[in-house]
Design a protein around this motif. Structure first.
Motif, PDB file in Angstrom:
ATOM      1  N   GLU A 108       0.794  -1.235   0.000  1.00  0.00           N
ATOM      2  CA  GLU A 108       0.000   0.000   0.000  1.00  0.00           C
ATOM      3  C   GLU A 108       0.818   1.272   0.000  1.00  0.00           C
ATOM      4  O   GLU A 108       0.322   2.333  -0.336  1.00  0.00           O
ATOM      5  CB  GLU A 108      -0.956  -0.009   1.204  1.00  0.00           C
ATOM      6  CG  GLU A 108      -2.005  -1.088   1.064  1.00  0.00           C
ATOM      7  CD  GLU A 108      -2.977  -1.122   2.220  1.00  0.00           C
ATOM      8  OE1 GLU A 108      -3.046  -0.132   2.979  1.00  0.00           O
ATOM      9  OE2 GLU A 108      -3.653  -2.158   2.360  1.00  0.00           O
ATOM     10  N   GLU A 109       2.080   1.178   0.400  1.00  0.00           N
ATOM     11  CA  GLU A 109       2.823   2.434   0.532  1.00  0.00           C
ATOM     12  C   GLU A 109       3.974   2.599  -0.448  1.00  0.00           C
ATOM     13  O   GLU A 109       4.641   3.618  -0.451  1.00  0.00           O
ATOM     14  CB  GLU A 109       3.330   2.577   1.975  1.00  0.00           C
ATOM     15  CG  GLU A 109       2.196   2.618   2.989  1.00  0.00           C
ATOM     16  CD  GLU A 109       2.699   2.735   4.416  1.00  0.00           C
ATOM     17  OE1 GLU A 109       3.668   3.481   4.646  1.00  0.00           O
ATOM     18  OE2 GLU A 109       2.132   2.063   5.285  1.00  0.00           O
ATOM     19  N   THR A 110       4.266   1.577  -1.243  1.00  0.00           N
ATOM     20  CA  THR A 110       5.343   1.772  -2.227  1.00  0.00           C
ATOM     21  C   THR A 110       4.726   2.231  -3.553  1.00  0.00           C
ATOM     22  O   THR A 110       3.532   2.054  -3.789  1.00  0.00           O
ATOM     23  CB  THR A 110       6.155   0.485  -2.469  1.00  0.00           C
ATOM     24  OG1 THR A 110       5.296  -0.506  -3.036  1.00  0.00           O
ATOM     25  CG2 THR A 110       6.760  -0.051  -1.189  1.00  0.00           C
ATOM     26  N   ARG A 111       5.562   2.788  -4.369  1.00  0.00           N
ATOM     27  CA  ARG A 111       5.081   3.370  -5.628  1.00  0.00           C
ATOM     28  C   ARG A 111       4.352   2.338  -6.494  1.00  0.00           C
ATOM     29  O   ARG A 111       3.287   2.586  -7.022  1.00  0.00           O
ATOM     30  CB  ARG A 111       6.295   3.934  -6.380  1.00  0.00           C
ATOM     31  CG  ARG A 111       5.965   4.972  -7.422  1.00  0.00           C
ATOM     32  CD  ARG A 111       7.249   5.519  -8.017  1.00  0.00           C
ATOM     33  NE  ARG A 111       7.945   4.537  -8.837  1.00  0.00           N
ATOM     34  CZ  ARG A 111       7.722   4.338 -10.132  1.00  0.00           C
ATOM     35  NH1 ARG A 111       6.801   5.055 -10.748  1.00  0.00           N
ATOM     36  NH2 ARG A 111       8.407   3.440 -10.808  1.00  0.00           N
ATOM     37  N   LEU A 112       4.932   1.123  -6.582  1.00  0.00           N
ATOM     38  CA  LEU A 112       4.352   0.135  -7.497  1.00  0.00           C
ATOM     39  C   LEU A 112       3.574  -0.978  -6.790  1.00  0.00           C
ATOM     40  O   LEU A 112       2.987  -1.837  -7.436  1.00  0.00           O
ATOM     41  CB  LEU A 112       5.459  -0.473  -8.367  1.00  0.00           C
ATOM     42  CG  LEU A 112       6.115   0.526  -9.329  1.00  0.00           C
ATOM     43  CD1 LEU A 112       7.355  -0.080  -9.969  1.00  0.00           C
ATOM     44  CD2 LEU A 112       5.136   0.973 -10.406  1.00  0.00           C
ATOM     45  N   GLY A 113       3.596  -0.960  -5.468  1.00  0.00           N
ATOM     46  CA  GLY A 113       2.790  -1.931  -4.707  1.00  0.00           C
ATOM     47  C   GLY A 113       3.205  -3.382  -4.900  1.00  0.00           C
ATOM     48  O   GLY A 113       2.372  -4.287  -4.886  1.00  0.00           O
ATOM     49  N   ILE A 114       4.498  -3.623  -5.079  1.00  0.00           N
ATOM     50  CA  ILE A 114       4.956  -5.012  -5.274  1.00  0.00           C
ATOM     51  C   ILE A 114       5.084  -5.692  -3.910  1.00  0.00           C
ATOM     52  O   ILE A 114       5.812  -5.208  -3.041  1.00  0.00           O
ATOM     53  CB  ILE A 114       6.324  -5.043  -5.991  1.00  0.00           C
ATOM     54  CG1 ILE A 114       6.236  -4.280  -7.321  1.00  0.00           C
ATOM     55  CG2 ILE A 114       6.789  -6.482  -6.199  1.00  0.00           C
ATOM     56  CD1 ILE A 114       7.580  -4.086  -8.004  1.00  0.00           C
ATOM     57  N   PRO A 115       4.382  -6.810  -3.719  1.00  0.00           N
ATOM     58  CA  PRO A 115       4.471  -7.474  -2.402  1.00  0.00           C
ATOM     59  C   PRO A 115       5.863  -8.056  -2.153  1.00  0.00           C
ATOM     60  O   PRO A 115       6.618  -8.321  -3.088  1.00  0.00           O
ATOM     61  CB  PRO A 115       3.430  -8.586  -2.500  1.00  0.00           C
ATOM     62  CG  PRO A 115       3.225  -8.813  -3.952  1.00  0.00           C
ATOM     63  CD  PRO A 115       3.501  -7.516  -4.656  1.00  0.00           C
ATOM     64  N   LEU A 116       6.150  -8.263  -0.876  1.00  0.00           N
ATOM     65  CA  LEU A 116       7.410  -8.916  -0.498  1.00  0.00           C
ATOM     66  C   LEU A 116       7.261 -10.420  -0.680  1.00  0.00           C
ATOM     67  O   LEU A 116       6.156 -10.957  -0.540  1.00  0.00           O
ATOM     68  CB  LEU A 116       7.704  -8.657   0.984  1.00  0.00           C
ATOM     69  CG  LEU A 116       7.900  -7.214   1.412  1.00  0.00           C
ATOM     70  CD1 LEU A 116       7.702  -7.093   2.924  1.00  0.00           C
ATOM     71  CD2 LEU A 116       9.292  -6.724   0.998  1.00  0.00           C
ATOM     72  N   ILE A 117       8.356 -11.096  -0.937  1.00  0.00           N
ATOM     73  CA  ILE A 117       8.329 -12.555  -0.809  1.00  0.00           C
ATOM     74  C   ILE A 117       9.035 -12.843   0.519  1.00  0.00           C
ATOM     75  O   ILE A 117      10.185 -12.446   0.725  1.00  0.00           O
ATOM     76  CB  ILE A 117       8.956 -13.288  -2.019  1.00  0.00           C
ATOM     77  CG1 ILE A 117       8.912 -14.806  -1.814  1.00  0.00           C
ATOM     78  CG2 ILE A 117      10.372 -12.841  -2.327  1.00  0.00           C
ATOM     79  CD1 ILE A 117       9.200 -15.605  -3.085  1.00  0.00           C
ATOM     80  N   ILE A 118       8.281 -13.471   1.432  1.00  0.00           N
ATOM     81  CA  ILE A 118       8.818 -13.676   2.787  1.00  0.00           C
ATOM     82  C   ILE A 118       9.348 -15.107   2.891  1.00  0.00           C
ATOM     83  O   ILE A 118       8.620 -16.080   2.695  1.00  0.00           O
ATOM     84  CB  ILE A 118       7.750 -13.387   3.851  1.00  0.00           C
ATOM     85  CG1 ILE A 118       7.297 -11.918   3.691  1.00  0.00           C
ATOM     86  CG2 ILE A 118       8.295 -13.645   5.261  1.00  0.00           C
ATOM     87  CD1 ILE A 118       6.240 -11.452   4.654  1.00  0.00           C
ATOM     88  N   GLY A 119      10.640 -15.216   3.163  1.00  0.00           N
ATOM     89  CA  GLY A 119      11.297 -16.515   3.194  1.00  0.00           C
ATOM     90  C   GLY A 119      11.662 -16.935   4.611  1.00  0.00           C
ATOM     91  O   GLY A 119      11.814 -16.094   5.505  1.00  0.00           O
ATOM     92  N   PHE A 120      11.777 -18.246   4.818  1.00  0.00           N
ATOM     93  CA  PHE A 120      12.178 -18.750   6.135  1.00  0.00           C
ATOM     94  C   PHE A 120      12.722 -20.165   5.982  1.00  0.00           C
ATOM     95  O   PHE A 120      12.373 -20.876   5.031  1.00  0.00           O
ATOM     96  CB  PHE A 120      10.970 -18.747   7.089  1.00  0.00           C
ATOM     97  CG  PHE A 120      11.366 -18.747   8.545  1.00  0.00           C
ATOM     98  CD1 PHE A 120      12.047 -17.671   9.106  1.00  0.00           C
ATOM     99  CD2 PHE A 120      11.057 -19.828   9.358  1.00  0.00           C
ATOM    100  CE1 PHE A 120      12.416 -17.675  10.449  1.00  0.00           C
ATOM    101  CE2 PHE A 120      11.415 -19.836  10.707  1.00  0.00           C
ATOM    102  CZ  PHE A 120      12.093 -18.760  11.248  1.00  0.00           C
ATOM    103  N   ASP A 121      13.552 -20.565   6.936  1.00  0.00           N
ATOM    104  CA  ASP A 121      14.098 -21.926   6.921  1.00  0.00           C
ATOM    105  C   ASP A 121      13.098 -22.895   7.534  1.00  0.00           C
ATOM    106  O   ASP A 121      13.139 -23.162   8.737  1.00  0.00           O
ATOM    107  CB  ASP A 121      15.415 -21.969   7.704  1.00  0.00           C
ATOM    108  CG  ASP A 121      16.543 -21.362   6.913  1.00  0.00           C
ATOM    109  OD1 ASP A 121      16.970 -21.986   5.939  1.00  0.00           O
ATOM    110  OD2 ASP A 121      16.981 -20.244   7.255  1.00  0.00           O
TER     111      ASP A 121
END
Ligand code: NOJ
Length: 741
Positions: A108-121
């Motif tokens: 919602e707050e970045t210019r292009l609204g690209i979601p993060l990819i959240i990684g974990f072990d």
């Protein structure tokens, strides 16, 4: 680019357009931002990055409770400002509410609204921890590999994780290496089937975004071949060995559509994998056909300076980007140096665009644009506990991963009326059931071995006595010997003794555990020894002195229930070893499928052997007993146009039902390169009632009977083949056949 052409990752035309449209609107900074992965840093009194904290948790420098306390109380920097500025493509974490918070900023707050990819072990489970991979692989059960991965995917998504740094599919033949625990063992064929099943489980069910994650196959490549079994050490090998032994698990994973790959820390033949253009571009992306992206291992781009292959951080970043490294895990080198490198012409815009296109494609495929958040009701459901079916699957997986190594005098299964003296500090520790690389579990879900006996209604008294740390309490030992009818001794290694940065030169039982076992045996009472460990141990002394040996590894949250049900015979042991066990340390590296030598170990002194130890394994790959016995007969091999059809009869010759993992091996007797003495080519689990006989059939495709030469070309060479079937890599029936391709 091929646009997710793999089996499981097809992007629709609309999705492809979406990727291109976003890419066309991005500034260079935003593109580089997508190539940057951040992990939260703990600020204040404890100023280390999250990745370091995770390593401390894994290697035992930090206890689980302390980790949880830190995470809940310490002030952390989640890099919100950088996310807001569009400078972050990925973060690490497993807290669903925090994931939603960070995702909201990105969307919602970045210019292009690209979601993060959240990684974990999430290596072998998150809340529901399943057996460590070396153990689970021993079930020889592809359906189980897939089922546990599917559940792992669901739990991950429920915690905001859409990218699992798993499966670890490094073939590993040297048990001194602590990371043997994380992978499917020493064999390439079993490892490849494991890899395929894990990818199907993690990525296969795309019917709902809550069901699947992007897999990250690792560590590319030859990490398991580190010299001397010492973690992060150098590797060096021929092209044929690379292609025949270490690459196939990754080839299988790519064929199955694995979305991403993590490069290994090590160098191969002098070039660190992180900056190895041949490995990343030529082999992985072009030949194996990776459609998604490659991420570096933690801090690895920076470490290229210490490797002595890059002059400074900026140079390391340039080399990595050119080599095809799409995402930087945790060093900020891309973030800080790539822009200048592009502006000065050292790195082309095509390199950047390719990396970003790959990363965006995975995000689009994951449905992150449409469903970036974990629904609140899902978070709340997990706060109430794990679903019953997760615990049930964890128990089934644990039961199927227990290997019976020795049962002299048929002491097992135990009679429930007998009083048990349970011995060993490992028997009563929740921390020890989960094994290396398990994070996110809760103590309340863990069943220790003592709990398991109690749950089974056992008449059990517990005497800690001693364990891997070296302590030995003689008084408790005397009481244990006096009180019970049967002694069940739990010995082995702590979780912290295997996993990352946990290589050992001595893989015999640590501490005074041998002495403890000797004293228990001297009592004259029957002694059942259960091993808990993350690597094959050198058990020559134990095999000579102990009547009953059970390999139980680190089996996850349901370990205690599983051990009790197997020892009481409610479930018959059915697992086999996915790695050979040596008699003594000096036999490492040890594996069943070594190339033929001109002087195989024999009676003559001048053959390939040791003066002071056997050449062969104590317990070979594929070995494991049950409470019944199986006899193999009538091996038949028939040549068809494109395959060999092989059948063998297996009879249950004992008095109980059992499941046998039948194995098929092949030897290419004469070839243009020295070939292994045998190679696994198939396996099947067969359930047999007492007295029952079944015919088991295998199809060995002719196309799978070849090998790669030193130019990386696959060769099918006419000639004599030995086909073997049996219970393990040592005890086999064999037939010879001449095959023309
Ligand atoms: C280092 C390990 O080698 C790798 O397996 C892991 O995924 C990363 N750190 C991230 O924690």
């Amino acid at each position: 680019m091929n646009y997710m052409g793999g089996k499981k990752m097809k992007l629709t035309g609309e999705q492809q357009k979406k990727v291109e449209s976003i890419l066309s609107q991005m500034t260079l900074e935003e593109k580089i931002g997508q190539m940057n992965q951040e992990s939260p840093s703990i600020v204040g009194g404890f100023d280390v990055p999250f990745s370091e904290l995770i390593e401390m948790l894994t290697d035992g420098r930090l206890a689980q409770e302390e980790f949880e306390r830190l995470m809940s109380t310490a002030k952390q920097d989640f890099h919100e400002e950088e996310i807001r500025a569009g400078l972050v493509g990925s973060v690490m974490g497993n807290d669903p509410r925090k994931a939603n918070e960070l995702q909201k900023i990105a969307v919602e707050e970045t210019r292009l609204g690209i979601p993060l990819i959240i990684g974990f072990d999430v290596i072998h489970g998150l809340r529901s921890v399943f057996p460590i991979a070396i153990a689970e692989a021993g079930s020889f059960d592809d359906a189980l590999f897939e089922e546990t991965a599917r559940m792992v995917a669901k739990e991950s998504r429920a915690h905001g994780i859409s990218w699992n740094f798993a499966p670890m599919i490094d073939v590993a033949r040297d048990s001194r290496w602590g990371r043997v625990s994380e992978g499917p063992g020493e064999d390439t064929f079993l490892g490849s089937r494991f890899a395929r099943a894990k990818i199907r489980g993690l990525q296969g069910d795309t019917s709902d975004t809550g069901n699947y994650v992007a897999a990250c196959t690792k560590h590319y490549i030859c990490y398991g071949a580190c010299e001397g079994g010492r973690d992060y050490n150098t590797t060096s090998m021929s092209t044929s060995q690379l292609y025949n032994v270490y690459l196939p698990t990754f080839r299988a994973a790519m064929e199955e559509g694995a979305a991403t790959v993590m490069a290994a820390f090590n160098d191969l033949n002098g070039v660190p994998c992180t900056v190895n253009e041949y490995l990343l571009r030529d082999v992985l992306k072009k030949e194996l056909g990776l459609d998604g992206f490659v991420v570096s291992d933690a801090n690895a781009i920076k470490e290229c300076v210490i490797h002595g292959i890059a002059a400074d951080d900026a140079d390391a970043g340039v080399q990595a980007a050119i080599a095809g490294m799409d995402m930087d895990m945790g060093t900020h080198i891309y973030k800080d140096h790539l822009k200048a490198a592009v502006e000065s012409g050292k790195v082309s815009m095509e390199v950047i665009d390719e990396a970003v296109r790959r990363i965006l494609s995975v995000k689009v495929w994951l449905g992150l644009f449409e469903h970036p958040y974990v629904p609140e009701e899902v978070i709340e459901a997990y706060e109430k506990g794990i679903p019953a079916e997760h615990a049930a699957l964890a128990r089934k997986a644990a039961e199927e991963s227990i290997v019976l190594l020795k049962n002299d005098g048929a002491v097992l299964p135990l009679d429930k009326s007998r009083r048990i003296s349970l011995v060993g500090t490992l028997a009563d520790s929740a921390d020890e059931v989960t094994g290396a690389w398990a994070m996110g579990w809760k103590k309340e879900d863990c069943v220790t071995i003592l709990d398991g006996f109690k749950n089974a209604g056992a008449n059990v008294s517990y005497y800690p006595c001693g364990g891997p740390e070296g302590n030995l309490n003689e008084e408790e030992l005397a009481a244990a010997c006096k009180d019970g009818d049967v002694i069940v001794a739990i010995v082995g290694e702590t979780t912290a003794m295997s996993g990352e940065a946990s290589s050992k030169a001595d893989i015999t039982l640590p501490g005074r555990q041998r002495e403890m076992l000797a004293k228990l045996i001297a009592s004259g009472k029957p002694v059942v020894t259960v091993f808990m460990n993350g690597r094959p141990l050198a058990l020559g002394w134990e095999a000579e002195h102990l009547p009953v040996m059970v390999e139980a590894w680190h089996l996850g949250i349901q370990m205690g229930n599983a051990v009790a049900s197997v020892l009481y015979g409610e479930v018959a042991p059915s697992a086999k070893l996915s790695s050979s066990f040596p008699y003594v340390n000096g036999q490492c590296p040890l594996y069943y499928n070594h190339p033929s030598t001109g002087r195989p170990a024999g009676k003559s002194k001048f053959t390939s052997k040791y003066l002071d130890a056997p050449a062969e394994a104590l317990f070979p790959f594929g070995y494991g007993l049950s409470y019944t016995t199986f006899a193999y007969s009538d091996l038949r091999v028939e040549e068809k146009k494109d395959c060999l059809e092989i059948s063998v009869k297996i009879a249950n010759t004992g008095e109980r039902a059992g499941v046998e993992a039948a194995q098929l091996y092949m030897q290419d007797v004469t070839a243009s390169l020295v070939r292994p003495v045998k190679e696994l080519k198939g396996y099947k689990r067969v359930a047999l009632e007492a007295g029952e006989e079944k015919e088991v059939s295998f199809v060995l495709a002719k196309k799978d009977m070849g090998f790669y030469d030193n130019a990386g070309n696959y060769r099918l060479e006419d000639g004599l083949f030995r086909i073997c079937a049996g219970a393990n890599s040592r005890d086999l029936l064999e037939e010879e056949i001449t095959v023309r391709f």
